[in-house]
Write an enzyme that holds these catalytic residues in place. Structure first.
Site, PDB file in Angstrom:
ATOM      1  N   ASN A   7       0.876  -1.169   0.000  1.00 52.97           N
ATOM      2  CA  ASN A   7       0.000   0.000   0.000  1.00 52.97           C
ATOM      3  C   ASN A   7       0.916   1.223   0.000  1.00 52.97           C
ATOM      4  OD1 ASN A   7      -1.832   2.011   0.411  1.00 52.97           O
ATOM      5  ND2 ASN A   7      -2.798   1.082   2.215  1.00 52.97           N
ATOM      6  N   ARG A  90      -2.283  -2.130  -3.683  1.00 53.77           N
ATOM      7  CA  ARG A  90      -3.520  -1.371  -3.509  1.00 53.77           C
ATOM      8  C   ARG A  90      -3.435  -0.138  -4.412  1.00 53.77           C
ATOM      9  NH1 ARG A  90      -4.890   3.373   0.341  1.00 53.77           N
ATOM     10  NH2 ARG A  90      -6.972   3.718  -0.447  1.00 53.77           N
ATOM     11  N   HIS A 180     -13.067   2.800  -0.514  1.00 55.94           N
ATOM     12  CA  HIS A 180     -13.079   1.748   0.520  1.00 55.94           C
ATOM     13  C   HIS A 180     -13.629   0.433  -0.046  1.00 55.94           C
ATOM     14  CE1 HIS A 180     -13.593   4.855   4.026  1.00 55.94           C
ATOM     15  NE2 HIS A 180     -12.319   4.514   3.932  1.00 55.94           N
ATOM     16  N   ARG A 241     -13.117  15.609   7.104  1.00 53.67           N
ATOM     17  CA  ARG A 241     -13.874  15.905   5.872  1.00 53.67           C
ATOM     18  C   ARG A 241     -15.332  16.222   6.190  1.00 53.67           C
ATOM     19  NH1 ARG A 241     -12.079  10.463   2.909  1.00 53.67           N
ATOM     20  NH2 ARG A 241     -10.112  10.425   4.037  1.00 53.67           N
ATOM     21  N   ILE A 332     -13.542   3.276  14.200  1.00 51.89           N
ATOM     22  CA  ILE A 332     -14.683   3.648  15.044  1.00 51.89           C
ATOM     23  C   ILE A 332     -15.678   2.489  15.110  1.00 51.89           C
ATOM     24  CG2 ILE A 332     -16.612   5.252  15.328  1.00 51.89           C
ATOM     25  CD1 ILE A 332     -14.941   7.342  13.743  1.00 51.89           C
ATOM     26  N   GLU A 385      -8.172  -5.528   4.460  1.00 49.52           N
ATOM     27  CA  GLU A 385      -7.984  -5.217   3.043  1.00 49.52           C
ATOM     28  C   GLU A 385      -6.778  -5.953   2.458  1.00 49.52           C
ATOM     29  OE1 GLU A 385      -9.066  -0.717   2.538  1.00 49.52           O
ATOM     30  OE2 GLU A 385      -8.716  -1.146   4.643  1.00 49.52           O
TER      31      GLU A 385
HETATM   32  P1  ADP Z   1      -8.210   5.111   8.840  1.00 56.63           P
HETATM   33  O1  ADP Z   1      -9.488   5.523   8.192  1.00 56.63           O
HETATM   34  O2  ADP Z   1      -7.142   6.143   8.793  1.00 56.63           O
HETATM   35  O3  ADP Z   1      -7.764   3.696   8.481  1.00 56.63           O
HETATM   36  P2  ADP Z   1      -9.060   3.934  11.353  1.00 56.63           P
HETATM   37  O4  ADP Z   1      -9.950   2.955  10.667  1.00 56.63           O
HETATM   38  O5  ADP Z   1      -7.900   3.397  12.105  1.00 56.63           O
HETATM   39  O6  ADP Z   1      -8.554   5.069  10.403  1.00 56.63           O
HETATM   40  O7  ADP Z   1      -9.982   4.785  12.370  1.00 56.63           O
HETATM   41  C1  ADP Z   1      -9.478   5.813  13.142  1.00 56.63           C
HETATM   42  C2  ADP Z   1     -10.612   6.339  14.006  1.00 56.63           C
HETATM   43  O8  ADP Z   1     -11.028   5.302  14.900  1.00 56.63           O
HETATM   44  C3  ADP Z   1     -10.219   7.528  14.885  1.00 56.63           C
HETATM   45  O9  ADP Z   1     -11.233   8.498  14.848  1.00 56.63           O
HETATM   46  C4  ADP Z   1     -10.162   6.916  16.285  1.00 56.63           C
HETATM   47  O10 ADP Z   1     -10.461   7.833  17.281  1.00 56.63           O
HETATM   48  C5  ADP Z   1     -11.238   5.871  16.176  1.00 56.63           C
HETATM   49  N1  ADP Z   1     -11.117   4.888  17.263  1.00 56.63           N
HETATM   50  C6  ADP Z   1     -10.164   3.966  17.459  1.00 56.63           C
HETATM   51  N2  ADP Z   1     -10.369   3.310  18.644  1.00 56.63           N
HETATM   52  C7  ADP Z   1     -11.471   3.859  19.194  1.00 56.63           C
HETATM   53  C8  ADP Z   1     -12.217   3.631  20.390  1.00 56.63           C
HETATM   54  N3  ADP Z   1     -11.847   2.713  21.263  1.00 56.63           N
HETATM   55  N4  ADP Z   1     -13.308   4.393  20.609  1.00 56.63           N
HETATM   56  C9  ADP Z   1     -13.696   5.323  19.725  1.00 56.63           C
HETATM   57  N5  ADP Z   1     -13.056   5.589  18.583  1.00 56.63           N
HETATM   58  C10 ADP Z   1     -11.963   4.859  18.312  1.00 56.63           C
END
Ligand code: ADP
Length: 402
Positions: A7, A90, A180, A241, A332, A385
């Site tokens: 990636n 990717r 995605h 965003r 999240i 992925e």
């Molecule tokens: P990306 O889109 O860059 O791959 P991720 O899928 O890793 O990012 O998601 C990052 C988001 O996930 C951030 O907003 C982070 O705060 C949130 N996140 C990670 N762990 C938790 C948690 N335990 N509770 C709430 N949000 C979380």
């Protein structure tokens, strides 16, 4: 068969070496600061680690270092480069050209580069990385490109054409592409599997919620609609965003603040969303903490995003004429039980019934948290992925061998 999954970004290169015998990750790592100075961090499955500065003038030197760290010294997991049967890359944007994953040749690399107008930040470094990889591995090692947009190419016209003069679609290919795709395809297929159903017999809503977020409606195993659009800015609010806004707001602010198109794009992509609304952070965890302490704008941010996600789920159930399962993935989606609960509350009218205690325990794993009598199953499913890229690469390479 061992497959290296790549990636690449403009100054970074993430990699995983996957053994397809049991789909296990042998080692993974990250090359950073390519074109600046250079640093590699590498980790094997059995916990050996190595991290050091090394000069990366271009992606080629980074690939050479990846081969070295995989095949020599304390972090060695293979005896030589020849054990790597193929490389899967990717790629962000395949436009309408690449509807499925594709064996890479010089023409594919040129086309990925030509699509830079649609994916200006990602496609050029990804084309450069594929070229550099070819130089290091030689043309006898097959490479496969897996596009973030491909899965969404099955959308019907009514879902991807915007309500602006049709000539802009014809002239500039302006339409909804969706992103995605690799994640939605992986978790969508996994969802059907864990339900014990054929993908053809399922209607699934996949919520990928991370720094960037999108929701996809998957009917019969195929994408029929998705929230991201011409670019990954569309949909609902994300870390930085804006998601969809009334288009007039953009021209109005540009006029009032004398903003250039680039300044406006920067504002919508980097200063909006959780960050712009809360004034605190783009990070969901920090927003949740601030909201708990009583910060009004942080609470409002969560109100807005969970409301938007809820509405979208109901809209996609309508688009498909029903839904069998809703899944949550991404940072999240996989980790925040609070976020998931707020999204699902209020969807009882369409047969969604969640078990709050199960939801509390559902994070970080493949876990169902709907009740047994819920008409719609609701799950947390971690995305993968890299594994999907490796599987596509294997399938294409196996076919050329036949
Ligand atoms: P990306 O889109 O860059 O791959 P991720 O899928 O890793 O990012 O998601 C990052 C988001 O996930 C951030 O907003 C982070 O705060 C949130 N996140 C990670 N762990 C938790 C948690 N335990 N509770 C709430 N949000 C979380």
């Amino acid at each position: 068969m061992k497959i290296l999954v790549i990636n690449a970004g403009s100054s970074s290169l993430k990699y995983q070496l996957i053994d397809m015998k049991d789909e296990s990750v042998l080692a993974k790592g990250l090359c950073e600061r390519i074109g600046v100075d250079g640093r590699i961090s590498h980790k094997t499955a059995d916990g050996r680690k190595s991290e050091y500065d090394v000069s990366f003038p271009t992606h080629k030197e980074a690939f050479e270092e990846v081969v070295k760290v995989l095949s020599t010294g304390d972090t060695k997991v293979i005896d030589s480069m020849s054990e790597i049967s193929a490389v899967g890359h990717r790629v962000l944007h395949g436009a309408e050209v690449y509807k499925v994953s594709t064996l890479v040749d010089d023409k594919v690399i040129d086309t990925v580069m030509e699509l830079k107008e649609l994916g200006p930040l990602h496609n050029p470094p990804q084309a450069v990385a594929m070229k550099a990889c070819q130089e290091v591995f030689g043309k006898d090692t097959p490479m496969v490109a897996v596009f973030d947009t491909s899965f969404h190419q099955t959308m019907p016209e009514k879902a991807y054409i915007f309500g602006i003069p049709y000539e802009y679609y014809e002239k500039y290919h302006i339409r909804r592409y969706g992103f995605h795709g690799t994640s939605h395809r992986y978790v969508g297929a996994r969802m059907a599997e864990v339900m014990g159903k054929k993908p053809e017999d399922t209607k699934i809503i996949s919520c990928h919620l991370g720094n960037g977020s999108s929701i996809t409606a998957i009917d019969g195993g195929k994408c029929v609609d998705t929230t991201m659009g011409f670019t990954p800015l569309d949909g609902f609010i994300m870390g930085t965003r804006s998601g969809a806004v009334d288009p007039s707001v953009i021209t109005y602010i540009m006029n009032k603040e004398h903003m250039s198109p680039d300044e406006m794009s920067n504002m919508l992509n980097k200063k909006s969303g959780f960050l712009g609304l809360s004034g605190i952070s783009p990070d969901c965890r920090e927003i949740e903490e601030a909201a708990e302490k009583g910060d009004h704008r942080a609470a409002l941010t969560l109100d807005i995003v969970t409301y938007q996600v809820k509405k979208q789920i109901a809209a996609y159930a309508a688009a498909m004429g029903g839904v069998d399962a809703i899944l949550f993935t991404g940072g999240i989606g996989e980790n925040s039980s609070n976020f998931r609960q707020r999204v699902c509350e209020g969807l009882e009218f369409m047969g969604v019934k969640i078990d709050k205690a199960l939801n509390e325990k559902a994070s970080r794993g493949e876990n169902k948290f709907s009740t047994e009598d819920s008409k719609v199953q609701v799950w947390v499913l971690p995305t993968n992925e890299e594994l999907l890229i490796a599987r596509d690469t294997k399938e294409i390479v196996d076919n050329i061998k036949k």
